[in-house]
Design an enzyme around this catalytic site. Structure first.
Site, short mmCIF file in Angstrom:
data_model
loop_
_atom_site.label_atom_id
_atom_site.label_comp_id
_atom_site.label_asym_id
_atom_site.label_seq_id
_atom_site.Cartn_x
_atom_site.Cartn_y
_atom_site.Cartn_z
N PHE A 95 -4.55 47.13 -12.43
CA PHE A 95 -5.15 47.65 -11.20
C PHE A 95 -4.28 47.34 -9.99
O PHE A 95 -3.78 46.21 -9.85
CB PHE A 95 -6.52 47.01 -10.96
CG PHE A 95 -7.57 47.37 -11.94
CD1 PHE A 95 -8.41 48.47 -11.73
CD2 PHE A 95 -7.77 46.61 -13.09
CE1 PHE A 95 -9.40 48.80 -12.64
CE2 PHE A 95 -8.76 46.93 -14.00
CZ PHE A 95 -9.58 48.03 -13.78
N ASP A 96 -4.13 48.31 -9.10
CA ASP A 96 -3.65 48.04 -7.76
C ASP A 96 -4.79 47.37 -6.99
O ASP A 96 -5.93 47.31 -7.49
CB ASP A 96 -3.23 49.36 -7.10
CG ASP A 96 -2.75 49.17 -5.67
OD1 ASP A 96 -1.98 48.24 -5.42
OD2 ASP A 96 -3.18 49.96 -4.80
N MET A 97 -4.52 46.89 -5.77
CA MET A 97 -5.57 46.22 -5.00
C MET A 97 -5.93 46.99 -3.74
O MET A 97 -6.99 47.62 -3.68
CB MET A 97 -5.12 44.79 -4.62
CG MET A 97 -6.19 44.00 -3.88
SD MET A 97 -5.67 42.32 -3.40
CE MET A 97 -4.48 42.71 -2.10
N LYS B 144 7.07 48.22 -5.17
CA LYS B 144 6.78 49.62 -5.41
C LYS B 144 7.47 50.44 -4.32
O LYS B 144 7.53 50.00 -3.19
CB LYS B 144 5.26 49.88 -5.35
CG LYS B 144 4.44 49.07 -6.34
CD LYS B 144 2.94 49.27 -6.08
CE LYS B 144 2.08 48.39 -6.96
NZ LYS B 144 0.64 48.52 -6.71
N ASP C 69 -3.74 54.17 -5.97
CA ASP C 69 -4.26 55.06 -4.92
C ASP C 69 -3.16 55.73 -4.12
O ASP C 69 -3.43 56.67 -3.38
CB ASP C 69 -5.15 54.27 -3.95
CG ASP C 69 -4.35 53.30 -3.09
OD1 ASP C 69 -4.18 53.57 -1.89
OD2 ASP C 69 -3.88 52.29 -3.63
#
Length: 219
Positions: free
Chosen positions: A11-13, A146, A171
């Site tokens: 998961f990204d945050m 990223k 996202d």
């Protein structure tokens, strides 16, 4: 495509699990105003998903000598510190349900964020998400943030899975690019900015919300 097709989930945050991009945008806008220039929401969209160093470079490239560095950096940090200390940090709808669905299925998971570790640790603790992520990789842990694949490659290494066996939730365009470059299947749930044509190409699926993703992936 279902959750159970994968051996691990990453998961990204910011902007995915917690609703932070509005706070970030306001902080950068206030800092810019203090320093005599204007950051619009549309321009801020270019900074979403980027590391702080990359975001500052984009600002400097665009505004040039109008940006008084390091005064602008200090002002950004000041407003972020105030906002993240005083304001509630909302958890995105469907985030806890998706995390629990992954846990129910016994899938190992990790969090992979470009945010620096002290800030990430604070936000995870304030939202109570820290208890769900014993494996957390931040922008401090990799040489390249990223959209480079480093953070996803490290996450897969920590999880003990091959990249092709992992599923990522992102996202932002840079996050999607990073996961895809690492060989990880990526699902996009856009937050602050609509997905680019490139994101449409790289993402396996794009959903309007985590709740929609939850249902579609059989969670």
């Amino acid at each position: 495509m279902q959750l159970t097709d994968f051996a691990a989930v990453i998961f990204d945050m910011d902007g995915l699990l917690i609703d932070t991009e509005t706070i970030y945008c306001q902080s950068w806008q206030r800092a810019a105003a203090d320093c005599g220039f204007i950051i619009t929401p549309a321009f801020y969209g270019q900074l979403v998903g980027r590391s702080r160093a990359d975001a500052l470079r984009i600002v400097l490239d665009h505004f040039g000598d109008r940006v008084p560095m390091p005064a602008f950096q200090e002002s950004v940090l000041h407003y972020e510190t105030v906002c993240f200390s005083e304001e509630t940090i909302p958890i995105k709808p469907g985030a806890l349900e998706l995390i629990r669905a992954v846990e129910t299925r016994g899938l190992p998971k990790a969090l992979a964020t470009s945010t620096h570790r002290p800030a990430a640790t604070q936000r995870l603790a304030r939202t109570g998400l820290d208890r769900h992520f014993p494996i957390t990789i931040t922008g401090d842990d990799v040489p390249r943030p990223k959209p480079s694949p480093d953070i996803y490659l490290m996450a897969c290494e920590k999880l003990g899975v091959a990249p092709q066996d992992a599923l990522a939730f992102e996202d932002s365009d840079p996050g999607v690019q990073a996961a895809h470059a690492a060989g990880v299947t990526v699902v996009m749930v856009p937050d602050f900015k609509a997905p680019s044509p490139d994101a449409h190409t790289r993402a396996a699926r794009i959903f309007p919300s985590l709740l929609t993703a939850l249902v579609a992936l059989g969670a």
